[in-house]
Design a protein around this motif. Structure first.
Motif, mmCIF file in Angstrom:
data_model
loop_
_atom_site.group_PDB
_atom_site.id
_atom_site.type_symbol
_atom_site.label_atom_id
_atom_site.label_comp_id
_atom_site.label_asym_id
_atom_site.label_seq_id
_atom_site.Cartn_x
_atom_site.Cartn_y
_atom_site.Cartn_z
ATOM 1 N N UNK A 181 -80.609 13.731 31.547
ATOM 2 C CA UNK A 181 -81.542 13.345 30.489
ATOM 3 C C UNK A 181 -82.531 12.287 30.963
ATOM 4 N N UNK A 182 -82.186 11.570 32.018
ATOM 5 C CA UNK A 182 -83.028 10.468 32.505
ATOM 6 C C UNK A 182 -83.733 10.790 33.815
ATOM 7 N N UNK A 183 -83.146 11.643 34.628
ATOM 8 C CA UNK A 183 -83.689 11.912 35.954
ATOM 9 C C UNK A 183 -83.938 13.396 36.150
ATOM 10 N N UNK A 184 -85.112 13.739 36.657
ATOM 11 C CA UNK A 184 -85.390 15.107 37.086
ATOM 12 C C UNK A 184 -84.701 15.312 38.430
ATOM 13 N N UNK A 185 -83.947 16.390 38.542
ATOM 14 C CA UNK A 185 -83.120 16.618 39.726
ATOM 15 C C UNK A 185 -83.790 17.605 40.675
ATOM 16 N N UNK A 186 -83.829 17.220 41.946
ATOM 17 C CA UNK A 186 -84.305 18.097 43.021
ATOM 18 C C UNK A 186 -83.141 18.398 43.960
ATOM 19 N N UNK A 187 -83.160 19.596 44.525
ATOM 20 C CA UNK A 187 -82.255 19.918 45.607
ATOM 21 C C UNK A 187 -82.918 19.606 46.938
ATOM 22 N N UNK A 188 -82.119 19.610 47.979
ATOM 23 C CA UNK A 188 -82.653 19.353 49.320
ATOM 24 C C UNK A 188 -81.930 20.232 50.318
ATOM 25 N N UNK A 189 -81.520 19.634 51.424
ATOM 26 C CA UNK A 189 -80.756 20.362 52.448
ATOM 27 C C UNK A 189 -81.452 21.640 52.880
ATOM 28 N N UNK A 190 -82.788 21.574 53.010
ATOM 29 C CA UNK A 190 -83.548 22.726 53.478
ATOM 30 C C UNK A 190 -83.749 23.814 52.447
ATOM 31 N N UNK A 191 -83.311 23.571 51.207
ATOM 32 C CA UNK A 191 -83.474 24.584 50.165
ATOM 33 C C UNK A 191 -82.479 25.724 50.261
ATOM 34 N N UNK A 192 -81.388 25.541 50.990
ATOM 35 C CA UNK A 192 -80.427 26.631 51.193
ATOM 36 C C UNK A 192 -79.723 27.062 49.915
ATOM 37 N N UNK A 193 -79.653 26.164 48.935
ATOM 38 C CA UNK A 193 -78.972 26.473 47.671
ATOM 39 C C UNK A 193 -79.941 26.390 46.491
ATOM 40 N N UNK A 194 -81.182 26.757 46.730
ATOM 41 C CA UNK A 194 -82.250 26.620 45.737
ATOM 42 C C UNK A 194 -81.882 27.277 44.401
ATOM 43 N N UNK A 195 -81.493 28.536 44.440
ATOM 44 C CA UNK A 195 -81.186 29.258 43.200
ATOM 45 C C UNK A 195 -79.952 28.666 42.524
ATOM 46 N N UNK A 212 -93.608 28.194 52.857
ATOM 47 C CA UNK A 212 -93.928 27.770 51.492
ATOM 48 C C UNK A 212 -94.140 28.911 50.509
ATOM 49 N N UNK A 213 -94.814 29.978 50.937
ATOM 50 C CA UNK A 213 -95.088 31.086 50.027
ATOM 51 C C UNK A 213 -93.792 31.751 49.565
ATOM 52 N N UNK A 214 -92.798 31.814 50.447
ATOM 53 C CA UNK A 214 -91.526 32.423 50.068
ATOM 54 C C UNK A 214 -90.783 31.578 49.045
ATOM 55 N N UNK A 215 -90.764 30.269 49.239
ATOM 56 C CA UNK A 215 -90.121 29.398 48.255
ATOM 57 C C UNK A 215 -90.842 29.455 46.911
ATOM 58 N N UNK A 216 -92.159 29.498 46.926
ATOM 59 C CA UNK A 216 -92.920 29.591 45.680
ATOM 60 C C UNK A 216 -92.624 30.915 44.977
ATOM 61 N N UNK A 217 -92.496 31.991 45.744
ATOM 62 C CA UNK A 217 -92.176 33.294 45.150
ATOM 63 C C UNK A 217 -90.806 33.261 44.472
ATOM 64 N N UNK A 218 -89.839 32.610 45.094
ATOM 65 C CA UNK A 218 -88.507 32.487 44.503
ATOM 66 C C UNK A 218 -88.575 31.659 43.220
ATOM 67 N N UNK A 219 -89.292 30.541 43.264
ATOM 68 C CA UNK A 219 -89.466 29.698 42.078
ATOM 69 C C UNK A 219 -90.104 30.476 40.941
ATOM 70 N N UNK A 220 -91.180 31.183 41.238
ATOM 71 C CA UNK A 220 -91.895 31.919 40.197
ATOM 72 C C UNK A 220 -91.015 33.004 39.574
ATOM 73 N N UNK A 221 -90.276 33.737 40.408
ATOM 74 C CA UNK A 221 -89.410 34.786 39.885
ATOM 75 C C UNK A 221 -88.297 34.199 39.022
ATOM 76 N N UNK A 222 -87.700 33.120 39.490
ATOM 77 C CA UNK A 222 -86.610 32.505 38.735
ATOM 78 C C UNK A 222 -87.108 31.973 37.400
ATOM 79 N N UNK A 223 -88.256 31.290 37.412
ATOM 80 C CA UNK A 223 -88.800 30.727 36.177
ATOM 81 C C UNK A 223 -89.214 31.825 35.195
ATOM 82 N N UNK A 224 -89.532 33.001 35.718
ATOM 83 C CA UNK A 224 -89.897 34.126 34.860
ATOM 84 C C UNK A 224 -88.659 34.854 34.331
#
Length: 303
Positions: A181-195, A212-224
């Motif tokens: 509720x207080x902190x926006x959470x980011x993952x790291x570690x190379x994005x290996x566990x992004x989903x 970068x384009x591949x990570x953005x594609x994953x983000x866009x698909x997941x958010x959709x």
């Protein structure tokens, strides 16, 4: 729900060097453009940039180069953590003055620090700056969920946390439950566990900057709401690179730099010493994978 300033895919830039190990500003500006054209939501300079191998002038040089190349198109995050509180405050003030939009701060880790000492460290940095702070939870300097919430409640600028201690997915879930509720959470570690991280409450990742384009594609698909497409794209384009890059030591630097050279984004794959020596078998495996990811090598071209 509106997204916070920092969200989504915020790659950590590698630092391109010339063949003698000096910072290659032209390649760095090219790398910034390569990522922005891919649709990233921010860019960072941090441990993945080899900042711990920079002298003071180089730290300022890279920050200035990135801020100029980005030109306010996306937020710029600069890592300003240090072994001492006064030094971290100094780096943080420098980054803010140079135009950083946010700071990422690793806890002091050269000597073990208590929870109270880590708390005081963040409070001192918070008082010294006026831009958002990302707490960085790493194996050598963990920030447990309870401490993260305590820091967030005391520090007006502490708005984010990057979670990298193992097990990463479990830690993201615990952080989300306690401090989400207080902190926006980011993952790291190379994005290996992004989903997996997004399923547990993360609103972004800070991977390397070579895909970068591949990570953005994953983000866009997941958010959709299309997790199937997100998973298929992730497994097809990102996972093999991360798997090989995490094989041991710091070979991920050589991996991602060679991938960027092959794409024509930077000029050399030079990694500053000390760095893990790559044995002939691993070198062959890297070459084979890069040829699979980018079938035809491209010459460096100014974007």
């Amino acid at each position: 729900m509106s997204l916070p300033l920092l969200h989504g895919v915020v790659p950590i830039l590698i630092t391109p060097f010339d063949s003698t190990g000096r910072i290659d500003e032209e390649s760095l500006a090219n790398l910034v453009e390569f990522n922005i054209r891919a649709g990233v939501h921010g860019l960072g300079v941090a441990l993945g940039s080899e900042v711990f191998k920079f002298n003071e002038a180089e730290r300022a040089q890279v920050t200035a180069c990135v801020v100029k190349a980005v030109n306010k198109r996306v937020p710029v995050v600069i890592n300003t953590g240090a072994a001492g509180t006064d030094l971290a405050v100094h780096y943080s003030r420098m980054a803010e003055a140079a135009g950083a939009d946010a700071l990422m701060v690793i806890p002091p880790s050269f000597f073990p620090a208590s929870a109270d000492e880590i708390f005081d460290y963040y409070v001192a940095i918070d008082k010294a700056v006026g831009i958002p702070i990302i707490l960085q939870d790493v194996p050598q300097g963990p920030v447990p969920p309870g401490l993260a919430l305590r820091i967030a409640d005391a520090c007006k600028n502490a708005r984010y946390i990057k979670v990298e201690t193992l097990p990463v997915t479990g830690k993201v879930a615990a952080m989300s439950a306690v401090a989400g509720e207080r902190l926006t959470i980011f993952g790291g570690a190379g994005g290996s566990y992004f989903i997996e991280e997004m399923r547990r409450g993360a609103l972004g990742t800070m991977p390397f900057c070579s895909q970068p384009a591949d990570f953005v594609a994953v983000w866009n698909a997941y958010r959709a709401g299309d997790e199937k497409t997100a998973r298929e794209h992730f497994d097809r384009t990102i996972m093999a690179v991360n798997r090989l890059g995490n094989q041991g030591g710091d070979i991920f630097y050589a991996m991602h730099k060679q991938l960027l050279v092959r794409q024509g984004v930077i000029k050399t794959a030079f990694v500053r010493s000390p760095t893990t020596a790559i044995d002939p078998i691993t070198a062959r495996e890297i070459d084979e994978l890069l040829a699979q990811v980018v079938p035809e090598a491209r010459p460096f071209t100014r974007l």
